[in-house]
Design an enzyme around this catalytic site. Structure first.
Site, PDB file in Angstrom:
ATOM      1  N   LEU A 155       0.759  -1.056  -0.056  1.00  0.00           N
ATOM      2  CA  LEU A 155      -0.273   0.082  -0.128  1.00  0.00           C
ATOM      3  C   LEU A 155       0.961   1.185   0.046  1.00  0.00           C
ATOM      4  O   LEU A 155       0.763   2.210  -0.919  1.00  0.00           O
ATOM      5  CB  LEU A 155      -0.985  -0.087   1.121  1.00  0.00           C
ATOM      6  CG  LEU A 155      -1.825   1.174   1.488  1.00  0.00           C
ATOM      7  CD1 LEU A 155      -2.864   1.573   0.389  1.00  0.00           C
ATOM      8  CD2 LEU A 155      -2.672   1.071   2.925  1.00  0.00           C
ATOM      9  N   GLU A 188       3.530   4.027  -0.397  1.00  0.00           N
ATOM     10  CA  GLU A 188       4.553   4.862  -1.263  1.00  0.00           C
ATOM     11  C   GLU A 188       5.099   5.913  -1.028  1.00  0.00           C
ATOM     12  O   GLU A 188       4.759   6.490   0.182  1.00  0.00           O
ATOM     13  CB  GLU A 188       3.542   5.244  -2.631  1.00  0.00           C
ATOM     14  CG  GLU A 188       2.638   4.079  -3.212  1.00  0.00           C
ATOM     15  CD  GLU A 188       1.833   4.530  -4.251  1.00  0.00           C
ATOM     16  OE1 GLU A 188       2.010   5.782  -4.489  1.00  0.00           O
ATOM     17  OE2 GLU A 188       1.062   3.606  -4.944  1.00  0.00           O
ATOM     18  N   PRO A 189       6.092   6.296  -1.791  1.00  0.00           N
ATOM     19  CA  PRO A 189       6.920   7.443  -1.151  1.00  0.00           C
ATOM     20  C   PRO A 189       5.940   8.736  -0.878  1.00  0.00           C
ATOM     21  O   PRO A 189       6.284   9.349   0.082  1.00  0.00           O
ATOM     22  CB  PRO A 189       7.834   7.891  -2.389  1.00  0.00           C
ATOM     23  CG  PRO A 189       8.129   6.496  -3.165  1.00  0.00           C
ATOM     24  CD  PRO A 189       6.678   5.881  -2.965  1.00  0.00           C
ATOM     25  N   GLY A 201       1.879   7.629   2.673  1.00  0.00           N
ATOM     26  CA  GLY A 201       2.278   6.997   3.935  1.00  0.00           C
ATOM     27  C   GLY A 201       0.981   7.015   4.965  1.00  0.00           C
ATOM     28  O   GLY A 201       0.190   6.059   4.425  1.00  0.00           O
ATOM     29  N   SER A 202       1.000   7.996   5.663  1.00  0.00           N
ATOM     30  CA  SER A 202      -0.166   8.074   6.384  1.00  0.00           C
ATOM     31  C   SER A 202      -1.553   8.281   5.454  1.00  0.00           C
ATOM     32  O   SER A 202      -2.575   7.768   5.754  1.00  0.00           O
ATOM     33  CB  SER A 202      -0.167   9.158   7.466  1.00  0.00           C
ATOM     34  OG  SER A 202       0.799   8.785   8.585  1.00  0.00           O
ATOM     35  N   GLN A 221      10.734   0.172  46.559  1.00  0.00           N
ATOM     36  CA  GLN A 221       9.097   0.478  46.334  1.00  0.00           C
ATOM     37  C   GLN A 221       9.349   1.294  45.057  1.00  0.00           C
ATOM     38  O   GLN A 221       8.146   1.323  44.281  1.00  0.00           O
ATOM     39  CB  GLN A 221       8.598   1.277  47.409  1.00  0.00           C
ATOM     40  CG  GLN A 221       8.066   0.491  48.431  1.00  0.00           C
ATOM     41  CD  GLN A 221       7.169   0.965  49.384  1.00  0.00           C
ATOM     42  OE1 GLN A 221       7.211   2.398  49.662  1.00  0.00           O
ATOM     43  NE2 GLN A 221       6.298   0.288  50.312  1.00  0.00           N
ATOM     44  N   GLU A 257       1.142  -0.011  10.207  1.00  0.00           N
ATOM     45  CA  GLU A 257      -0.237  -0.314  10.411  1.00  0.00           C
ATOM     46  C   GLU A 257      -1.089   0.679  10.887  1.00  0.00           C
ATOM     47  O   GLU A 257      -2.007   0.453  11.435  1.00  0.00           O
ATOM     48  CB  GLU A 257      -0.498  -1.687  10.862  1.00  0.00           C
ATOM     49  CG  GLU A 257       0.116  -2.873   9.969  1.00  0.00           C
ATOM     50  CD  GLU A 257      -0.501  -4.141  10.268  1.00  0.00           C
ATOM     51  OE1 GLU A 257      -1.656  -4.246  10.744  1.00  0.00           O
ATOM     52  OE2 GLU A 257       0.253  -5.115  10.122  1.00  0.00           O
TER      53      GLU A 257
HETATM   54  N1  COS Z   1     -13.404  -0.148   6.706  1.00  0.00           N
HETATM   55  C1  COS Z   1     -14.258   0.124   5.798  1.00  0.00           C
HETATM   56  N2  COS Z   1     -14.226   1.329   4.816  1.00  0.00           N
HETATM   57  C2  COS Z   1     -13.532   2.232   5.336  1.00  0.00           C
HETATM   58  C3  COS Z   1     -12.502   2.103   6.464  1.00  0.00           C
HETATM   59  C4  COS Z   1     -12.688   0.629   7.122  1.00  0.00           C
HETATM   60  N3  COS Z   1     -11.848   0.773   8.217  1.00  0.00           N
HETATM   61  N4  COS Z   1     -12.001   3.278   6.624  1.00  0.00           N
HETATM   62  C5  COS Z   1     -12.351   3.968   5.637  1.00  0.00           C
HETATM   63  N5  COS Z   1     -13.312   3.255   4.694  1.00  0.00           N
HETATM   64  C6  COS Z   1     -13.880   3.738   3.609  1.00  0.00           C
HETATM   65  C7  COS Z   1     -14.662   5.062   3.947  1.00  0.00           C
HETATM   66  O1  COS Z   1     -16.006   4.627   4.498  1.00  0.00           O
HETATM   67  C8  COS Z   1     -14.890   5.982   2.882  1.00  0.00           C
HETATM   68  O2  COS Z   1     -15.766   5.328   1.846  1.00  0.00           O
HETATM   69  P1  COS Z   1     -16.753   6.536   1.035  1.00  0.00           P
HETATM   70  O3  COS Z   1     -15.769   7.144   0.035  1.00  0.00           O
HETATM   71  O4  COS Z   1     -17.701   5.338   0.365  1.00  0.00           O
HETATM   72  O5  COS Z   1     -17.443   6.986   2.063  1.00  0.00           O
HETATM   73  C9  COS Z   1     -13.253   5.615   2.074  1.00  0.00           C
HETATM   74  O6  COS Z   1     -12.904   4.514   2.507  1.00  0.00           O
HETATM   75  C10 COS Z   1     -12.353   6.651   2.456  1.00  0.00           C
HETATM   76  O7  COS Z   1     -12.169   7.005   3.813  1.00  0.00           O
HETATM   77  P2  COS Z   1     -11.772   8.129   4.387  1.00  0.00           P
HETATM   78  O8  COS Z   1     -12.685   9.554   3.920  1.00  0.00           O
HETATM   79  O9  COS Z   1     -11.845   8.000   5.896  1.00  0.00           O
HETATM   80  O10 COS Z   1     -10.280   8.218   4.003  1.00  0.00           O
HETATM   81  P3  COS Z   1      -9.040   9.326   4.353  1.00  0.00           P
HETATM   82  O11 COS Z   1      -8.301   9.144   3.327  1.00  0.00           O
HETATM   83  O12 COS Z   1      -9.841  10.631   4.906  1.00  0.00           O
HETATM   84  O13 COS Z   1      -8.421   8.611   5.782  1.00  0.00           O
HETATM   85  C11 COS Z   1      -7.201   7.143   7.149  1.00  0.00           C
HETATM   86  C12 COS Z   1      -8.379   7.509   6.009  1.00  0.00           C
HETATM   87  C13 COS Z   1      -6.379   8.108   7.232  1.00  0.00           C
HETATM   88  C14 COS Z   1      -7.963   6.695   7.992  1.00  0.00           C
HETATM   89  C15 COS Z   1      -6.395   6.048   6.323  1.00  0.00           C
HETATM   90  O14 COS Z   1      -5.703   6.638   5.134  1.00  0.00           O
HETATM   91  C16 COS Z   1      -5.387   5.289   6.993  1.00  0.00           C
HETATM   92  O15 COS Z   1      -5.874   4.404   7.874  1.00  0.00           O
HETATM   93  N6  COS Z   1      -3.925   5.670   6.913  1.00  0.00           N
HETATM   94  C17 COS Z   1      -3.005   4.941   7.590  1.00  0.00           C
HETATM   95  C18 COS Z   1      -2.659   3.997   6.579  1.00  0.00           C
HETATM   96  C19 COS Z   1      -1.811   2.894   7.325  1.00  0.00           C
HETATM   97  O16 COS Z   1      -2.098   2.335   8.275  1.00  0.00           O
HETATM   98  N7  COS Z   1      -0.530   2.811   6.548  1.00  0.00           N
HETATM   99  C20 COS Z   1       0.081   1.502   7.044  1.00  0.00           C
HETATM  100  C21 COS Z   1       0.707   0.986   5.778  1.00  0.00           C
HETATM  101  S1  COS Z   1       0.446  -0.721   5.925  1.00  0.00           S
HETATM  102  S2  COS Z   1       1.862  -1.244   6.999  1.00  0.00           S
END
Ligand code: COS
Length: 382
Positions: free
Chosen positions: A124, A126-127, A130-131, A279, A363
């Site tokens: 998932l 990419e440069p 990330g978040s 303690q 994650e």
């Molecule tokens: N389960 C199901 N659907 C989800 C979901 C979940 N947990 N989280 C988001 N979605 C859906 C939303 O409902 C939304 O759908 P609709 O467009 O139909 O309304 C869509 O996905 C987009 O979601 P959202 O608007 O919340 O996306 P954002 O880009 O604002 O933010 C975050 C998403 C920040 C929560 C996400 O990018 C994230 O988790 N980032 C961290 C990523 C990560 O863990 N990276 C590590 C890499 S793997 S080691």
């Protein structure tokens, strides 16, 4: 599906014994060699660890989330690199396929994933994504019977060993964010796919992350996972689950460190008494234990909720947030209780201190977990 209690307890006992008798003595060597011995990998495959969460019909153990967490917790009692070897097959590398795969896709890949013959990886990040993981720039363009993938993924766990990647790539560039992203099952052997050298990391030696690049890689249409432009949701649901697994590992590491601290503090004497009689040291042990118990309770409760079919996006984020921060504090106190020895490599404590740092980042960083927790809480009205 949950195992019956007796079988589950036997599995957890077997893993606990394997961790303490076989893996713990190898911790320093694995860190030194930056590799897990081949025979250990073979044993872990033999034990079924690569297929913990794969449905039984495909040769896996079909564990419930709760049972998987109990096993992950046991693996937490040793260097996290051991768990990482099969962690992508159990979790983020294979769960997209388990949750969203067609019967044909599952039949083709899952038996090999369960046995460990096929190593999976989750691509998932990419440069520039990330978040903000919806900002994926890797492109997938439909061309006849294949999607053509171009782009680069970064920090991909187990990429150097992977045979099969779950790749998130943009199929609709007109849609910003996650909406234009699809998920694909991409075989390593495809022409144009290359994997970079493992990065040098702060900790978890023996576990590897690499870049993965796609240069006109033709992925057959039948390898798209789920519907077009719905790959971001696949990724998010995979991560909801993965965050619980990581939380269980954090609890296991904390329990390991607490046991190490207790053993050291009961033996080491200063000012004519053992450290455990002071303690102020007891206070540190009490804080570690309290936090570890709290994380364990939250993790198991959330796993049970997920098994019952509830949406646990918020709870999984809260669990990952709390458990990963908790184990960071526990590791810090462990160094403190060990004193000078905590800073010396031979004792292994400083290694755990470095190893656990990534739990607050991968994650989803703690800050991303906070965002998810707040969003969901606001949505639910409390
Ligand atoms: N389960 C199901 N659907 C989800 C979901 C979940 N947990 N989280 C988001 N979605 C859906 C939303 O409902 C939304 O759908 P609709 O467009 O139909 O309304 C869509 O996905 C987009 O979601 P959202 O608007 O919340 O996306 P954002 O880009 O604002 O933010 C975050 C998403 C920040 C929560 C996400 O990018 C994230 O988790 N980032 C961290 C990523 C990560 O863990 N990276 C590590 C890499 S793997 S080691």
């Amino acid at each position: 599906m949950a195992l019956d209690a007796e079988t589950r307890d036997q599995l957890v006992d077997t893993v606990r014994r394997y961790v303490s008798e076989r893996l713990r003595p190898l911790e320093a060597k694995v860190a030194e060699d930056d590799a897990i011995p081949d025979e250990v990998i073979a044993e872990m495959k033999e034990m079924g660890l690569y297929g913990l969460s794969i449905p039984a019909e495909y040769g896996g153990l079909d564990l419930s989330m709760e049972d998987e967490c109990l096993v992950a917790m046991e693996l937490g009692r040793t260097s996290p690199a051991f768990r990482s070897a099969f962690g992508t097959n159990v979790g983020i590398g294979a769960q997209g396929l388990v949750m969203f795969g067609t019967p044909e896709q599952k039949q083709k890949y899952l038996p090999g994933v369960a046995s460990g013959e096929i190593i999976t990886s989750f691509a998932l990040t990419e440069p520039e994504a990330g978040s903000d993981s919806g900002a994926v720039q890797t492109r997938a363009t439909l061309d006849g019977d294949a999607y053509v993938l171009n782009g680069a993924k970064r920090y991909i766990t187990n990429a150097n060993k992977a045979d099969l990647f779950t790749v998130m790539a943009r199929t609709d560039p007109s849609k910003p964010g996650g909406g234009g992203v699809s998920a694909f099952l991409v075989e390593r052997k495809l022409e144009g796919l290359s994997v970079g050298k493992p990065e040098k990391k702060m900790g978890q030696q023996g576990a590897h992350i690499c870049d993965v690049t796609f240069d006109n890689v033709r992925v057959p249409v039948e390898n798209r996972l789920g519907r077009e432009n719905e790959g971001f949701k696949v990724a998010m649901q995979v991560l909801d689950r993965g965050r619980l697994h990581i939380s269980a590992v954090c609890v296991g590491v904390a329990e390991r460190l607490i046991a190490d601290c207790v053993a050291y503090a009961t033996e080491r004497k200063q000012f004519g008494q053992t450290l455990s009689q002071f303690q102020l040291v007891q206070g540190m042990i009490a804080d570690c234990k309290t936090e570890a118990l709290a994380a364990k309770a939250l993790m198991l409760e959330t796993a049970k909720k997920r098994d019952a079919g509830e949406n646990v996006t918020m709870e999984a984020a809260a669990t990952k947030y709390f458990a990963s921060e908790m184990v960071g504090r526990v590791a810090d106190k462990a160094v403190q209780i060990f004193g000078g020895a905590g800073y010396i490599a031979d004792y292994g404590i400083e290694r755990f201190y470095r190893d656990v740092r990534i739990f607050r980042i991968y994650e989803g960083t703690s800050q991303i977990q906070q965002v998810i927790i707040a969003r969901e809480t606001l949505k639910r009205g409390g």
